[in-house]
Every structure is written in structure tokens, then in C-alpha cells.
Scaffold this active site. Sequence first.
Site, PDB file in Angstrom:
ATOM      1  N   HIS A 106       0.810  -1.226   0.000  1.00 30.01           N
ATOM      2  CA  HIS A 106       0.000   0.000   0.000  1.00 30.01           C
ATOM      3  C   HIS A 106       0.842   1.275   0.000  1.00 30.01           C
ATOM      4  O   HIS A 106       0.475   2.280   0.615  1.00 30.01           O
ATOM      5  CB  HIS A 106      -0.985  -0.013   1.173  1.00 30.01           C
ATOM      6  CG  HIS A 106      -1.983  -1.134   1.091  1.00 30.01           C
ATOM      7  ND1 HIS A 106      -2.503  -1.584  -0.100  1.00 30.01           N
ATOM      8  CD2 HIS A 106      -2.548  -1.918   2.061  1.00 30.01           C
ATOM      9  CE1 HIS A 106      -3.355  -2.579   0.134  1.00 30.01           C
ATOM     10  NE2 HIS A 106      -3.395  -2.806   1.431  1.00 30.01           N
ATOM     11  N   HIS A 176      -9.739   1.574   1.067  1.00 30.09           N
ATOM     12  CA  HIS A 176      -9.629   0.321   1.799  1.00 30.09           C
ATOM     13  C   HIS A 176     -10.733   0.171   2.852  1.00 30.09           C
ATOM     14  O   HIS A 176     -10.472  -0.235   3.983  1.00 30.09           O
ATOM     15  CB  HIS A 176      -8.241   0.240   2.437  1.00 30.09           C
ATOM     16  CG  HIS A 176      -7.714  -1.143   2.620  1.00 30.09           C
ATOM     17  ND1 HIS A 176      -8.352  -2.087   3.382  1.00 30.09           N
ATOM     18  CD2 HIS A 176      -6.608  -1.736   2.120  1.00 30.09           C
ATOM     19  CE1 HIS A 176      -7.637  -3.204   3.358  1.00 30.09           C
ATOM     20  NE2 HIS A 176      -6.577  -3.027   2.597  1.00 30.09           N
ATOM     21  N   GLU A 308     -11.164  -3.628  -2.998  1.00 31.40           N
ATOM     22  CA  GLU A 308     -10.184  -2.581  -3.315  1.00 31.40           C
ATOM     23  C   GLU A 308      -9.992  -2.547  -4.826  1.00 31.40           C
ATOM     24  O   GLU A 308      -9.269  -3.367  -5.385  1.00 31.40           O
ATOM     25  CB  GLU A 308      -8.858  -2.890  -2.610  1.00 31.40           C
ATOM     26  CG  GLU A 308      -8.992  -3.079  -1.114  1.00 31.40           C
ATOM     27  CD  GLU A 308      -7.887  -3.978  -0.541  1.00 31.40           C
ATOM     28  OE1 GLU A 308      -6.705  -3.793  -0.864  1.00 31.40           O
ATOM     29  OE2 GLU A 308      -8.221  -4.888   0.239  1.00 31.40           O
TER      30      GLU A 308
END
Length: 343
Positions: A106, A176, A308
Site C-alpha cells: 500500500h 480500503h 479494493e
Amino acid sequence: MIVKNYFGETADGRAVDCYTIKNTKETAVDIITYGATINSIYAADRNGVFADILAGFDTVEGHEKYSDYEGMTVGRYANRIAGGKFSIDGIEYNVEKNENGKTCLHGGAELSRAVWKAIIIDDCSLEMSYSSPDGAMGFPGKVDFKVTFTLFEDNSLKVDYYAVSDKKTVINMTNHAYFNLAGKGDILNHELMINADAYTPIDADSIPTGEIRPVEGTPFDFRVSKPIGRDIGAEDEQLAIGKGYDHNFCLNEGDGPAAVAYDPESGRMLEVFTDLCGVQLYTGNFLDGTKPGKKGEGLIKHAGFCLETQYYPNTPNMPEFPQCTIDAGEKFTSCTVFRFSVK
Ligand code: BGC
């Protein structure tokens, strides 16, 4: 209507605000400036009873101490980059290896730890922006990010992503949110459809192997809606690696929803639309009840599911996947819509 309230303060003294966007149906979305995070979504069930359908935290401290990206805007590069390195035009970049000292997950600890600047655009639209310096987390380019959240009268929440860099770089952005359409318990009885004929199997570090594997005849076949929990415990090497679903699905092209989730008990339904080619289904497999979530209640295993929307993981090292490298000055844009209704 958009209302701004003070939400709290980070451990290092940065003020965090919460903007609530509400439509005339009383559907409301709380967005906090810390991490440009969708903190809560209040949606009606089939009897008109509202509940917060996002698992996460109700304090800045919760996000800072325990976050697994609950509700956060994720970038510069959502999902994983193998070995925390990649090359662009022969230059190697080493980015933060924030996952087991091995992979970049991420984008590292920048965007989701930043306090974003908010501008109210109109009654239903809020823009968040953040400028990331050249070299942040090891990534090339100074990048200006903008994420615009718009709540419409039909209860859709549109999330528009925009980024522009002063150097050639990679951008993969997502949100998220951990959805729990019941507003309580786990999500194993939620029914889920994903419009994907294939997914990308992963290795032991959760990096795609490069194979595009048909879902047909596997626990990954969500083309016809089924309870998330139906096959999650099946004997399957891929489910074993992810401890459940933690995989990128290769979305079929078309105008319909990329995914539809439905909670038979409350009647709440979520449709996800996106212009992106992939979606990571993550079913909260690593939550274990030890992290205190909203109202101090432990975030239990499978407390929420994440859809996502994204480019496939590790694209800079996998030239065979659709790419998200942008040139200096080129605009990155993408759009995902979450539409809430009841059935
Ligand atoms: C990843 C999971 C991870 C979670 C929280 C997901 O996108 O695929 O492996 O545990 O994010 O960081």
C-alpha cells in the site's frame, strides 16, 4: 449537505477534521482528513433503520495505533510491490518494505498517515488533496493527489482519484473500506458477486505469480452470487496462503457492477462500479479481535470485507499486466462508485 466537525488530534499534534456528507435520504458518509479516510457510512436497512456499515475506528488514536488501512485512501501504490523495488527507464527505485521487511504494501506509511487538505466543492462533494514530495517512500516524482468524494441522492458514493507527477512514476490508488452491511458480527453470510472470469494467484509473499487463472470450478468463482463463507474454508492452496480471500480478481469488461454484496438479514446491498481492471477481495482474515475498533469492540476475524478497486498488484515488475506508469505531467485518473440500496 456537508458539515465539518473537529475529529481529534494525531499523537504529533496535527488536527484532524471530519466532514459529514448527508443526502435528503439521510444516508451519510463521514470522511476524516487523516488518511482521507471514509470513516463511517450510515445506510438504511430494509426497515429504514440506519447503521454504520464500515468496520474501523472512531478515534484518530485508533487509526494511528491499530490501522489495517480501514477506510483509508491508499497510494501511491495500492497492494504490493515485490521486493520493494522496480525500475523505470533503467533506473532502479527502492521503496519502503513495510511488510515483513520484504514487500512494499500500500505504498508504505505515507498517504494514509498524512492529514489531507479538504475543500467543500458543493452540497454533496468534498475534495481532499495532498502533495507528496519527490522520493517519498522511495518513489520517484513529486505527486499532487486529489480524491473527490461525492454522495448522490440515489445513495451512490463516487470516489474520483487524480494524481499528477513531475517525474515518470507509478500510481495505483484505492480505498480500503471494510464493509459490513449488517453493521455487526462477521461478513461470512453476506452474499457476493464479482464479475470476474479469472484471478491472479499469489506466491507465499502474496505477490501474483503472473498466471491469470480461470475462476471456473474454484472457490474464487463469484460470478453467481454466493455467501462469502461458503467456500472460504475449502481446501485450496491459494486460500491457505491468504488465510481466506486476499486476491486480485481480473474484472470482465462491461457497464454493469464489478461486484455486488448483499446482506440477507438487513437487506442492505452494495454495488461497486469502477473503470479499473482489478479488484482485491480481502475478507479481514488477519483480524483476530485484539484490535479495539469502534466503541472499543474488538475487530474480529472477517469483521468486514474490502473490495479494493485497483490495477493488478506489482505491475511495475510484471510487464504482462495492464500498466499504471505515468509520464511526467500526465494525469492519472480513476473512478469507483459504491451504491447502497436495499432488497
Ligand atoms: C492486503 C492484505 C492486508 C490488508 C491490510 C489488503 O489489501 O491484501 O493482505 O492484510 O490489505 O493491510
